[in-house]
Design an enzyme around this catalytic site. Structure first.
Site, mmCIF file in Angstrom:
data_model
loop_
_atom_site.group_PDB
_atom_site.id
_atom_site.type_symbol
_atom_site.label_atom_id
_atom_site.label_comp_id
_atom_site.label_asym_id
_atom_site.label_seq_id
_atom_site.Cartn_x
_atom_site.Cartn_y
_atom_site.Cartn_z
ATOM 1 C CG LEU A 348 -19.760 -16.167 -0.473
ATOM 2 C CD1 LEU A 348 -18.344 -16.666 -0.180
ATOM 3 C CD2 LEU A 348 -20.586 -17.270 -1.094
ATOM 4 N N GLY A 349 -22.187 -13.692 2.685
ATOM 5 C CA GLY A 349 -22.700 -13.450 4.028
ATOM 6 C C GLY A 349 -22.229 -12.110 4.542
ATOM 7 N N GLY A 351 -21.909 -9.659 8.519
ATOM 8 C CA GLY A 351 -22.037 -9.622 9.977
ATOM 9 C C GLY A 351 -21.442 -8.336 10.503
ATOM 10 N N GLY A 352 -21.083 -8.344 11.796
ATOM 11 C CA GLY A 352 -20.525 -7.153 12.415
ATOM 12 C C GLY A 352 -19.201 -6.742 11.815
ATOM 13 C CG PHE A 353 -17.120 -9.784 9.738
ATOM 14 C CD1 PHE A 353 -17.159 -9.776 8.356
ATOM 15 C CD2 PHE A 353 -17.803 -10.772 10.422
ATOM 16 C CE1 PHE A 353 -17.853 -10.728 7.654
ATOM 17 C CE2 PHE A 353 -18.504 -11.735 9.730
ATOM 18 C CZ PHE A 353 -18.538 -11.716 8.340
ATOM 19 N N GLY A 354 -18.382 -6.981 8.587
ATOM 20 C CA GLY A 354 -18.523 -6.494 7.219
ATOM 21 C C GLY A 354 -19.179 -7.542 6.347
ATOM 22 C CG ASP A 467 -16.147 -14.889 17.654
ATOM 23 O OD1 ASP A 467 -17.151 -15.226 18.296
ATOM 24 O OD2 ASP A 467 -16.182 -14.076 16.716
#
Length: 531
Positions: A348-349, A351-354, A467
């Site tokens: 699905l997407g 980013g910096g988190f995983g 955030d």
């Protein structure tokens, strides 16, 4: 002449507003009406269902209560508490549960005695003309009704698809969650309280040896005025379906415009228990068991020892934070199956988190989103625990619901409800087909504002998200906005400054981003502090 006036008064006074002799407050007295399989016992115990399959039972207070001062008025505040017990029958699965119900009639006819809990049938489920509000104690997971598990509490309006639901349990004063098993046969107490001014319905569940928790299990911000009539009946409903269990009410109090009196637990009737039936062929089974060869017994012992050591190994890797914050731990194999082995086609997407993967849980067929966080990263581990410690205890329609977590081989996984429309940034930056009209943009802002108001003012502690950005605003199938990703969130008590001295995350001016930098007066729409 006096007798004539009295006769005319009784003849023409509307039946649906007959005066309640208790003035809107009662304490489990004799003014009760039973229907279906329900039975009122002389010792003060009443049973809704028994061992008969596909049966429904109902018990209602015999008089209607006035919930509004006029048909178009607002619903008064009310409070009720009751003690229930669900006793399972040996050799049978639990079914189906019971519900506290507000409805326009004294009893419900033409109901389906199965998963509808004796409240509806397949044709009138979801009909706005039902005017039914209920709190269900459900012991069967029904996939078509999106049940979260087979042991949950939910708030229902005109349908058994709950507006909000949670696994059965209660919160300690420190915020830790304790599971309860509804079908244990042990008496438990429920509090249902509606604040007419705040338009908020709270549901609290706890065992009898625990005082009423300060934090409710469920909290629904919703005006009940459109759903309740001026006069309503209050009571209980239950059904068994093909599964059987006995559903009991041991005590019940109710009060309009006030807090219901607590129940004296020292004089409660005893809950009947169902003993395991004796097998007439016990001697034959025993003889067969003793005839098993020594080699087979040895294999069983070795297998049992292996399972014991494996379970012990799993228990040893539990860390302190898991014991405190992790009551809902998913099996890795279930998540692996749900996401088709975490294939890129299910992505699905990221980013910096995983990465975030879409999945469908086996058996229940519930759509989920699985966020993968690196266990080796100190920042990732901190954000992982922060999410469980915060969003894992939150219940609000404009916050993404955390279903659970998983740890396996150095990887951390967070499991959420799936948001079919994805994140807001895909709409704002034309990555999705279609555009947002102005009504949808303002609706998104108001939804986020509602979630932030809950975080800042309505929960037991103040939660500062830190955030807020379009990538962390998710949209469900009806374009309702839900705030997610609490990895940078900070908690503090009400009235205490968290004393943060640095900027965390990407706190953009969310309203201006959604409105594409047009100038509007949004002071009353949403405000928050940048931490």
């Amino acid at each position: 002449m006096t007798l004539l006036l009295l006769f005319l008064l009784l003849l023409f006074f509307p039946k649906n507003v007959v005066s309640d002799p208790t003035g809107g407050e009662f304490n489990f007295n004799g003014f009760l009406y039973a229907a279906g399989s329900a039975h009122l016992k002389s010792n003060g115990l009443f049973r809704l269902t028994n061992t008969t399959a596909e049966t429904a039972g109902q018990v209602f207070y015999n008089y209607p209560l006035r919930f509004k001062d006029s048909p178009n008025g607002t619903v008064f505040s009310f409070s009720t508490t009751f003690i229930f017990a669900i006793a399972s029958h040996y050799g049978a699965d639990n079914g189906h549960g019971l519900a506290f119900v507000l409805c326009p009639t004294r009893g419900l006819s033409d109901v389906d005695p199965t998963q509808y809990l004796g409240l509806f049938n397949s044709s009138n489920m979801g009909d706005p003309s039902n005017h039914i509000v209920a709190v269900e104690l459900d012991t069967v997971q029904t996939a078509e009704f999106h049940d979260i598990d087979a042991n949950h509490v939910g708030i229902d309006i005109n349908s058994v698809i709950s507006e909000i639901a949670s696994s059965a349990g209660y919160f300690n004063d420190d915020g830790t969650f304790v599971d309860l098993f509804l079908s244990s046969g042990d008496p438990m107490q429920v509090w249902i309280e509606y604040d007419g001014k705040q338009k908020q319905l709270n549901v609290t569940l706890h065992p009898l040896d625990v005082y009423k928790p300060k934090i409710p299990l469920l909290s629904l911000q919703k005006d009940l005025s459109p759903y309740l009539l001026e006069c309503m009946y209050v009571g209980f409903s239950s059904s068994t379906g093909i599964r059987t269990a006995s559903h009991y009410i041991l005590g019940w109090t109710f009060k309009m415009n006030g807090t219901a009196p607590d129940i004296d637990t020292s004089h409660l009737p005893e809950v009947p228990r169902f003993d395991q039936p004796r097998d007439q062929s016990v001697k034959g089974i025993l003889a067969t068991s003793l005839s098993v060869s020594g080699i087979t017994i040895l294999i069983v012992l070795i297998l049992g020892l292996w399972l014991f050591l494996k379970r012990k190994k799993l228990l040893e890797v539990l860390e302190d934070w898991e014991v405190q914050f992790g009551p809902h731990r998913f099996a890795y194999k279930d998540l692996h199956t749900a996401t088709k082995g975490f294939k890129e086609t299910e992505l699905l997407g990221k980013g910096g988190f995983g990465k975030v993967f879409k999945g469908i849980l086996p058996v229940s067929n519930i759509e989920i989103a699985v966020k993968m966080v690196s266990h080796d990263s100190r920042q990732g581990m901190r954000e992982f625990i922060a999410e469980i410690a915060t969003i894992g205890r939150l219940r609000h329609p404009n916050l993404v619901r955390l279903l659970g977590y998983c740890r396996c081989k150095g990887e951390l996984y967070l499991v959420y409800d799936c948001m079919p429309k994805g994140s807001l940034d895909k709409f704002l930056y034309r990555q999705q087909n279609g555009k947002l009209d102005w009504s949808e943009r303002f609706k998104i802002i108001k939804d986020v504002a509602s979630g932030l108001c809950y975080l800042h003012q309505q929960w037991v502690q103040v939660i500062i998200h830190r955030d807020i950005k379009p990538a962390n605003i998710l949209l469900d199938g009806s374009m309702n906005a839900k705030l997610g990703d609490f990895g940078l969130a900070k908690l503090c008590d009400h009235g205490i400054d968290p004393q943060t001295s640095y900027v965390a995350g990407n706190n953009l001016c969310f309203c201006l981003v959604v409105l594409k930098k047009r100038v509007f007066s949004l002071t009353n729409v949403v405000t928050w502090k940048v931490r």
